[in-house]
Design a protein around this motif. Structure first.
Motif, short mmCIF file in Angstrom:
data_model
loop_
_atom_site.label_atom_id
_atom_site.label_comp_id
_atom_site.label_asym_id
_atom_site.label_seq_id
_atom_site.Cartn_x
_atom_site.Cartn_y
_atom_site.Cartn_z
N TYR A 166 -6.83 -1.87 -10.26
CA TYR A 166 -6.90 -0.51 -10.34
C TYR A 166 -7.95 -0.24 -11.44
CZ TYR A 166 -5.31 3.89 -12.01
OH TYR A 166 -5.19 5.38 -12.27
N VAL A 181 -9.18 0.84 3.79
CA VAL A 181 -10.01 0.70 2.48
C VAL A 181 -11.50 0.54 2.63
CG1 VAL A 181 -10.20 -0.63 0.44
CG2 VAL A 181 -7.95 -0.22 1.57
N TRP A 198 -6.80 -4.85 5.69
CA TRP A 198 -7.24 -3.90 4.59
C TRP A 198 -8.16 -2.88 5.22
CZ3 TRP A 198 -4.32 -2.75 0.76
CH2 TRP A 198 -3.54 -3.86 0.14
N TRP A 215 0.83 -1.02 0.10
CA TRP A 215 -0.12 -0.02 -0.07
C TRP A 215 0.88 1.22 0.09
CZ3 TRP A 215 -4.81 0.36 -1.44
CH2 TRP A 215 -5.53 1.49 -1.00
N THR A 266 0.50 3.73 -3.10
CA THR A 266 -0.18 5.12 -2.81
C THR A 266 0.88 6.21 -2.44
OG1 THR A 266 -0.39 4.65 -0.39
CG2 THR A 266 -2.20 3.92 -2.05
N GLU A 267 2.15 5.93 -1.91
CA GLU A 267 3.21 7.08 -1.57
C GLU A 267 4.04 7.18 -2.45
OE1 GLU A 267 3.71 7.58 2.71
OE2 GLU A 267 1.68 6.73 2.84
N LYS A 270 -5.78 6.60 -3.98
CA LYS A 270 -6.48 5.42 -3.31
C LYS A 270 -7.71 5.09 -3.92
CE LYS A 270 -3.83 6.53 0.85
NZ LYS A 270 -3.80 7.45 1.93
N GLU A 271 -8.49 5.89 -4.15
CA GLU A 271 -9.93 5.74 -4.78
C GLU A 271 -10.04 4.93 -6.07
OE1 GLU A 271 -8.43 8.71 -4.44
OE2 GLU A 271 -8.94 9.85 -6.12
#
Ligand code: ATP
Ligand code: MG
Ligand code: MG
Ligand code: MG
Length: 467
Positions: A178, A147, A141, A112, A116-117, A123-124
């Motif tokens: 994704y 999430v 999660w 994660w 995301t970073e 994230k969405e």
């Protein structure tokens, strides 16, 4: 945030190195430790014995970008090439591995964090699947990572339970998807339209948690392990703002070169994707010592080459073209894979011989096929015709099936196999269509190919030259 495929590969390895993972080079496409496996098809293959406890390494965390081929055996994506946005015969699998070190929490947190970073995916757009019985992973999660539970699908064993074999290490998976947006057909994982290409699976995290015995019982492993795999090309597509893997930097350049050597004018032509895909698998298989032949790994290679030649021919190629793409491939991937650059001459040579050989019969075979299709009743190409094309014109049955599919026809697979069997029983040797590879390569050995013996080329190739 745009990122080249090369940069992405390195960014991934660097991230896991910063988390105390040893960066391990990709192993060969020909598995060194498993004669039952056709090709290396995942990052974990080179670590099998480590997971089994049969081999010790000086580290308990590893990361790699592993070259993989899925063109035969259990995982076969050959038929998907040109039809989906996300499948190749050859691709690179990014992975991180824990050998009895960290487990679910860290594995999920690392993944994660990276997504995301480090590469900053929104994230969405991310969706997650968890094995139906794995409440632990679902809890991580939802409650630790945060999430939205609506985006966490619980999935059965077919996609979310992994096992090394009928017995041995096994365990639940959790996969990350994704969402490429509503313009594209497809539903979230676990829904009827999940096979569409809107929600694309990017990462599979496998938790090796149990040891399955012959009687089916599962015993918890004392030191559970982690094996993950993420498709480099799929992530590159996201970071380059495109939907299809075939639109990423590496592929766009290969497709342009393929268009040049085949005289194709429409860069969107699906055959260009096939050719661009196939040059990667064929070149890397040869680098790893596979030679075209009539059986086993060599026959898979031969089938892929012939398929590429047929598509090139369809695009408008005159004369041999496929081997000319090796130089472009080296431009794209030579830095990451110096062995490719080193073996350029032999790869080109092998491809050219195979191409020239097949070109002699391809056109005639296609004429026979066309004529027969005119007279065809129904939508199934009869097995004896598929066999004749195979036996006389060197058409692997999947090549005929590929032509058939373009016209919404299928082939009679069973009929083809039956005809093969008859021939096997009557002739001493199956298939009159043979290529005298070894002969041609040997004769070259005495002339232009001497220099290679001292080089770092695969043992099979060395053998061919020194015999
Ligand atoms: P899919 O369901 O899309 O066919 P998979 O479940 O078969 O993928 P895994 O066996 O879980 O794939 O492999 C791990 C990762 O490797 C996948 O999440 C994907 O990112 C990548 N991958 C798998 N097969 C291919 C392929 N043929 N071409 C490119 N990437 C692939
Ligand atoms: Mg698959
Ligand atoms: Mg899948
Ligand atoms: Mg998967």
């Amino acid at each position: 945030q745009h990122m080249s495929t090369s940069k992405l590969r390195q960014t991934f390895l660097d991230f896991y190195a910063s988390k105390q993972h040893q960066i391990v080079p990709s192993s060969s496409l020909v598995p060194g430790n498993d004669p039952t496996l056709l090709f290396t098809n995942a990052g974990m293959v080179q670590f099998k014995d480590v997971f089994l406890g049969a081999e010790n390494r000086p580290y308990t965390r590893a990361t790699s970008s592993q070259r993989c081929v899925r063109a035969g055996g259990k995982h076969n994506d050959l038929e998907n090439v040109g039809y989906t946005a996300r499948h190749h015969t050859f691709f690179e699998m990014l992975g991180n591995f824990s050998f009895g070190d960290y487990f679910k929490v860290e594995a999920i947190q690392f993944a994660w964090h990276f997504l995301t970073e480090v590469i900053q995916l929104p994230k969405e757009k991310l969706w997650v699947t968890v094995y139906t019985e794995d409440d632990e992973a679902a809890d991580i999660w939802i409650n630790q990572i945060g999430v939205n539970p609506d985006r966490v699908a619980r999935i059965g064993a077919k996609d979310n339970f992994w096992s090394m074999g009928d017995t041995g290490p096994c365990g639940p998976c959790t996969e990350i998807f994704y969402d490429h947006g509503e313009d594209i057909f497809g539903g979230p994982p676990g829904t009827p339209d999940e096979d569409g290409d809107r929600y694309i699976e990017i990462w599979n995290l496998v938790f090796m948690q149990f040891n399955r015995h012959a009687d089916g019982t599962m015993e918890p492993l004392p030191k559970p392990s982690v094996d993950t795999g993420m498709g480099l090309e799929r992530i590159a597509a996201i970071l380059q703002g495109v939907h299809s893997n075939y639109e990423i930097d590496i592929f766009q350049n290969l497709i342009r070169s393929a268009a040049t050597v085949t005289n194709a004018t429409n860069l969107e032509d699906k055959s260009l994707r096939v050719v661009a895909d196939h040059i990667r698998s064929c070149a890397f298989l040869i680098v790893d010592g596979v030679m075209p032949s009539n059986e086993g790994r060599g026959y898979v290679l031969r089938r892929i080459i012939r398929r590429a030649v047929r598509h090139g021919n369809k695009l408008g190629a005159t004369g041999s073209f496929f081997h000319k793409l090796v130089a472009s491939l080296i431009n794209e991937m030579g830095d990451a894979y110096p062995e490719l650059t080193k073996q350029q001459a032999i790869v080109e040579k092998v491809l050219r011989i195979e191409e020239e050989q097949f070109s002699k019969t391809l056109d005639r075979g296609l004429v026979i096929l066309e004529d027969s299709l005119k007279a065809l009743e129904g939508t199934v190409i009869p097995g004896d015709l598929v066999f004749k094309l195979y036996d006389t014109y060197g058409f692997p049955s999947d090549l005929t099936a590929d032509v058939a599919r373009e016209r919404e026809l299928t082939i009679d697979e069973d009929g083809f196999k039956a005809a093969m069997q008859v021939q096997r029983e009557t002739a001493q040797k199956a298939g009159k269509f043979g290529t005298d590879y070894n002969e041609q390569l040997k004769s070259d050995h005495t002339t232009s190919f001497k220099g290679y013996q001292n080089d770092h080329i695969s043992s099979t190739v060395v053998e061919l030259f020194t015999n």
